[in-house]
Write a protein that holds these residues in place. Structure first.
Motif, PDB file in Angstrom:
ATOM      1  N   ALA A  25       0.833  -1.206   0.000  1.00  0.00           N
ATOM      2  CA  ALA A  25       0.000   0.000   0.000  1.00  0.00           C
ATOM      3  C   ALA A  25       0.867   1.255   0.000  1.00  0.00           C
ATOM      4  O   ALA A  25       0.578   2.212  -0.714  1.00  0.00           O
ATOM      5  CB  ALA A  25      -0.931  -0.019   1.207  1.00  0.00           C
ATOM      6  N   TRP A  26       1.939   1.270   0.794  1.00  0.00           N
ATOM      7  CA  TRP A  26       2.821   2.434   0.826  1.00  0.00           C
ATOM      8  C   TRP A  26       3.529   2.611  -0.514  1.00  0.00           C
ATOM      9  O   TRP A  26       3.755   3.738  -0.956  1.00  0.00           O
ATOM     10  CB  TRP A  26       3.848   2.299   1.941  1.00  0.00           C
ATOM     11  N   LEU A  27       3.891   1.511  -1.173  1.00  0.00           N
ATOM     12  CA  LEU A  27       4.529   1.631  -2.487  1.00  0.00           C
ATOM     13  C   LEU A  27       3.564   2.185  -3.531  1.00  0.00           C
ATOM     14  O   LEU A  27       3.952   3.011  -4.355  1.00  0.00           O
ATOM     15  CB  LEU A  27       5.068   0.269  -2.944  1.00  0.00           C
ATOM     16  N   ILE A  28       2.329   1.731  -3.479  1.00  0.00           N
ATOM     17  CA  ILE A  28       1.326   2.204  -4.441  1.00  0.00           C
ATOM     18  C   ILE A  28       1.122   3.711  -4.293  1.00  0.00           C
ATOM     19  O   ILE A  28       0.942   4.424  -5.278  1.00  0.00           O
ATOM     20  CB  ILE A  28       0.004   1.435  -4.266  1.00  0.00           C
ATOM     21  N   VAL A  29       1.173   4.197  -3.079  1.00  0.00           N
ATOM     22  CA  VAL A  29       0.987   5.631  -2.838  1.00  0.00           C
ATOM     23  C   VAL A  29       2.314   6.382  -2.958  1.00  0.00           C
ATOM     24  O   VAL A  29       2.372   7.469  -3.527  1.00  0.00           O
ATOM     25  CB  VAL A  29       0.374   5.859  -1.440  1.00  0.00           C
ATOM     26  N   GLY A  30       3.378   5.806  -2.437  1.00  0.00           N
ATOM     27  CA  GLY A  30       4.645   6.507  -2.333  1.00  0.00           C
ATOM     28  C   GLY A  30       5.387   6.703  -3.640  1.00  0.00           C
ATOM     29  O   GLY A  30       6.004   7.749  -3.843  1.00  0.00           O
ATOM     30  N   LEU A  31       5.345   5.719  -4.519  1.00  0.00           N
ATOM     31  CA  LEU A  31       6.078   5.854  -5.775  1.00  0.00           C
ATOM     32  C   LEU A  31       5.545   6.984  -6.648  1.00  0.00           C
ATOM     33  O   LEU A  31       6.336   7.816  -7.116  1.00  0.00           O
ATOM     34  CB  LEU A  31       6.099   4.519  -6.526  1.00  0.00           C
ATOM     35  N   PRO A  32       4.243   7.061  -6.916  1.00  0.00           N
ATOM     36  CA  PRO A  32       3.754   8.208  -7.693  1.00  0.00           C
ATOM     37  C   PRO A  32       3.978   9.545  -6.977  1.00  0.00           C
ATOM     38  O   PRO A  32       4.255  10.558  -7.616  1.00  0.00           O
ATOM     39  CB  PRO A  32       2.258   7.938  -7.856  1.00  0.00           C
ATOM     40  N   LEU A  33       3.898   9.535  -5.657  1.00  0.00           N
ATOM     41  CA  LEU A  33       4.142  10.757  -4.902  1.00  0.00           C
ATOM     42  C   LEU A  33       5.591  11.199  -5.061  1.00  0.00           C
ATOM     43  O   LEU A  33       5.868  12.383  -5.306  1.00  0.00           O
ATOM     44  CB  LEU A  33       3.822  10.533  -3.422  1.00  0.00           C
ATOM     45  N   ALA A  34       6.530  10.274  -4.945  1.00  0.00           N
ATOM     46  CA  ALA A  34       7.944  10.594  -5.112  1.00  0.00           C
ATOM     47  C   ALA A  34       8.226  11.090  -6.525  1.00  0.00           C
ATOM     48  O   ALA A  34       8.997  12.040  -6.720  1.00  0.00           O
ATOM     49  CB  ALA A  34       8.804   9.371  -4.793  1.00  0.00           C
ATOM     50  N   TRP A  35       7.603  10.474  -7.516  1.00  0.00           N
ATOM     51  CA  TRP A  35       7.776  10.917  -8.907  1.00  0.00           C
ATOM     52  C   TRP A  35       7.246  12.334  -9.077  1.00  0.00           C
ATOM     53  O   TRP A  35       7.898  13.184  -9.702  1.00  0.00           O
ATOM     54  CB  TRP A  35       7.058   9.957  -9.865  1.00  0.00           C
ATOM     55  N   GLY A  36       6.093  12.623  -8.539  1.00  0.00           N
ATOM     56  CA  GLY A  36       5.505  13.954  -8.657  1.00  0.00           C
ATOM     57  C   GLY A  36       6.340  15.016  -7.965  1.00  0.00           C
ATOM     58  O   GLY A  36       6.535  16.108  -8.505  1.00  0.00           O
TER      59      GLY A  36
END
Length: 49
Positions: A25-36
């Protein structure tokens, strides 16, 4: 004061789950957030050139 029982409650229900689903769940949220955030930082740097 009321005596506390040792029986499990719904508050402890999250502790019994697997950690893998939390990591996913953290990867699903964190990866796009880090990219943005990285894209915003890169575009902001262009303003100061």
């Amino acid at each position: 004061m009321t005596p506390q029982s040792n029986s499990p409650t719904n508050a402890n229900a999250a502790d019994t789950g697997s950690g893998g689903s939390a990591v996913l769940a953290w990867l699903i949220v964190g990866l796009p957030l880090a990219w943005g955030v990285s894209q915003t930082f890169i575009k902001a740097l262009a303003l100061f050139k």
